[in-house]
Design an enzyme around this catalytic site. Structure first.
Site, PDB file in Angstrom:
ATOM      1  N   CYS A 150       3.090  -3.388   3.971  1.00 51.28           N
ATOM      2  CA  CYS A 150       2.231  -2.258   4.353  1.00 51.28           C
ATOM      3  C   CYS A 150       2.955  -1.506   5.463  1.00 51.28           C
ATOM      4  CB  CYS A 150       0.823  -2.715   4.721  1.00 51.28           C
ATOM      5  SG  CYS A 150       0.700  -3.837   6.126  1.00 51.28           S
ATOM      6  N   THR A 166       2.733  -1.660   8.920  1.00 49.62           N
ATOM      7  CA  THR A 166       3.205  -2.566   9.975  1.00 49.62           C
ATOM      8  C   THR A 166       3.443  -3.988   9.480  1.00 49.62           C
ATOM      9  OG1 THR A 166       0.925  -3.145  10.496  1.00 49.62           O
ATOM     10  CG2 THR A 166       1.912  -1.317  11.756  1.00 49.62           C
ATOM     11  N   ASP A 224       0.869  -1.180   0.000  1.00 47.58           N
ATOM     12  CA  ASP A 224       0.000   0.000   0.000  1.00 47.58           C
ATOM     13  C   ASP A 224       0.907   1.231   0.000  1.00 47.58           C
ATOM     14  OD1 ASP A 224       0.924   0.183   2.592  1.00 47.58           O
ATOM     15  OD2 ASP A 224      -1.048   0.238   3.553  1.00 47.58           O
ATOM     16  N   HIS A 268      10.873 -24.149   8.599  1.00 49.28           N
ATOM     17  CA  HIS A 268       9.836 -24.922   9.297  1.00 49.28           C
ATOM     18  C   HIS A 268       8.424 -24.697   8.762  1.00 49.28           C
ATOM     19  CE1 HIS A 268      12.143 -25.916  13.274  1.00 49.28           C
ATOM     20  NE2 HIS A 268      12.844 -26.222  12.187  1.00 49.28           N
ATOM     21  N   HIS A 271       7.863 -31.235   9.346  1.00 44.00           N
ATOM     22  CA  HIS A 271       7.291 -29.900   9.129  1.00 44.00           C
ATOM     23  C   HIS A 271       6.234 -29.921   8.021  1.00 44.00           C
ATOM     24  CE1 HIS A 271      10.245 -28.494  11.893  1.00 44.00           C
ATOM     25  NE2 HIS A 271      11.225 -28.984  11.143  1.00 44.00           N
TER      26      HIS A 271
HETATM   27  C1  RB5 Z   1      -2.001   2.481   6.557  1.00 48.41           C
HETATM   28  O1  RB5 Z   1      -2.131   3.667   7.262  1.00 48.41           O
HETATM   29  C2  RB5 Z   1      -1.755   1.332   7.513  1.00 48.41           C
HETATM   30  O2  RB5 Z   1      -2.874   1.107   8.296  1.00 48.41           O
HETATM   31  C3  RB5 Z   1      -1.370   0.083   6.756  1.00 48.41           C
HETATM   32  O3  RB5 Z   1      -0.256   0.335   5.980  1.00 48.41           O
HETATM   33  C4  RB5 Z   1      -1.019  -1.141   7.589  1.00 48.41           C
HETATM   34  O4  RB5 Z   1      -0.051  -0.847   8.544  1.00 48.41           O
HETATM   35  C5  RB5 Z   1      -2.134  -1.923   8.106  1.00 48.41           C
HETATM   36  O5  RB5 Z   1      -1.987  -2.974   8.724  1.00 48.41           O
END
Ligand code: RB5
Length: 152
Positions: free
Chosen positions: A69, A71, A12, A102, A137
């Protein structure tokens, strides 16, 4: 790593810069990449790009994918809903290595707001070169796709 299919990549807006960095790194080292977007820092829904990449891995169109993304959490949640997908969110080298040994992870997920580019590059490098250990595994991961039937 010997890959007959390109690595499908998706992000994203929050993962866009890291996607571009990793894409350039892979391309420079001769690894084919299929960029599934996003293509700018304009705000988008990570869900849409997670679906694009996970669908390709799930169907076998490509054998590996990388999703990024902010996080890595949202992308992981999306990707792991797909049959045959084993997406691993890894922000350290040991986890990246073990996700291959694994868990036979076929999608690597990174958080562009969590780690820097050099660590991300090392993680990708480790993840791509580490083989699945098979044996006990395999029995464990084969049980993953029975979970839908149990939980429905
Ligand atoms: C975008 O602001 C953020 O929410 C997205 O990149 C991600 O971290 C969601 O899990």
């Amino acid at each position: 790593m010997k890959n007959t299919t390109p690595i499908a990549m998706g992000s994203d807006h929050a993962g866009f810069a890291l996607k571009e960095f990793i894409k350039d790194y892979l391309t420079d080292t001769g690894v084919a990449v299929e960029d599934c977007g996003t293509f700018s820092e304009a705000s988008v829904d990570y869900t849409d790009f997670g679906i694009k990449v996970a669908r390709k891995v799930s169907s076998g169109e490509v054998s590996r994918g990388i999703l990024i993304c902010g996080t890595g959490l949202g992308m992981s949640m999306v990707a792991n809903r797909f049959k045959n997908v084993r997406a691993a969110l890894c922000h350290d080298i040991f986890s990246a290595m073990m996700s291959r040994r694994h868990n036979d992870a076929n999608i690597l997920v990174l958080g562009g707001r969590v780690i820097g580019t050099e660590l991300a590059r090392e993680i990708v490098q480790t993840w791509l070169k580490t083989a699945f250990e098979d044996g006990r595994h395999l029995r464990r991961i084969e049980k993953f796709d029975t979970i839908a039937a149990i939980s429905e």
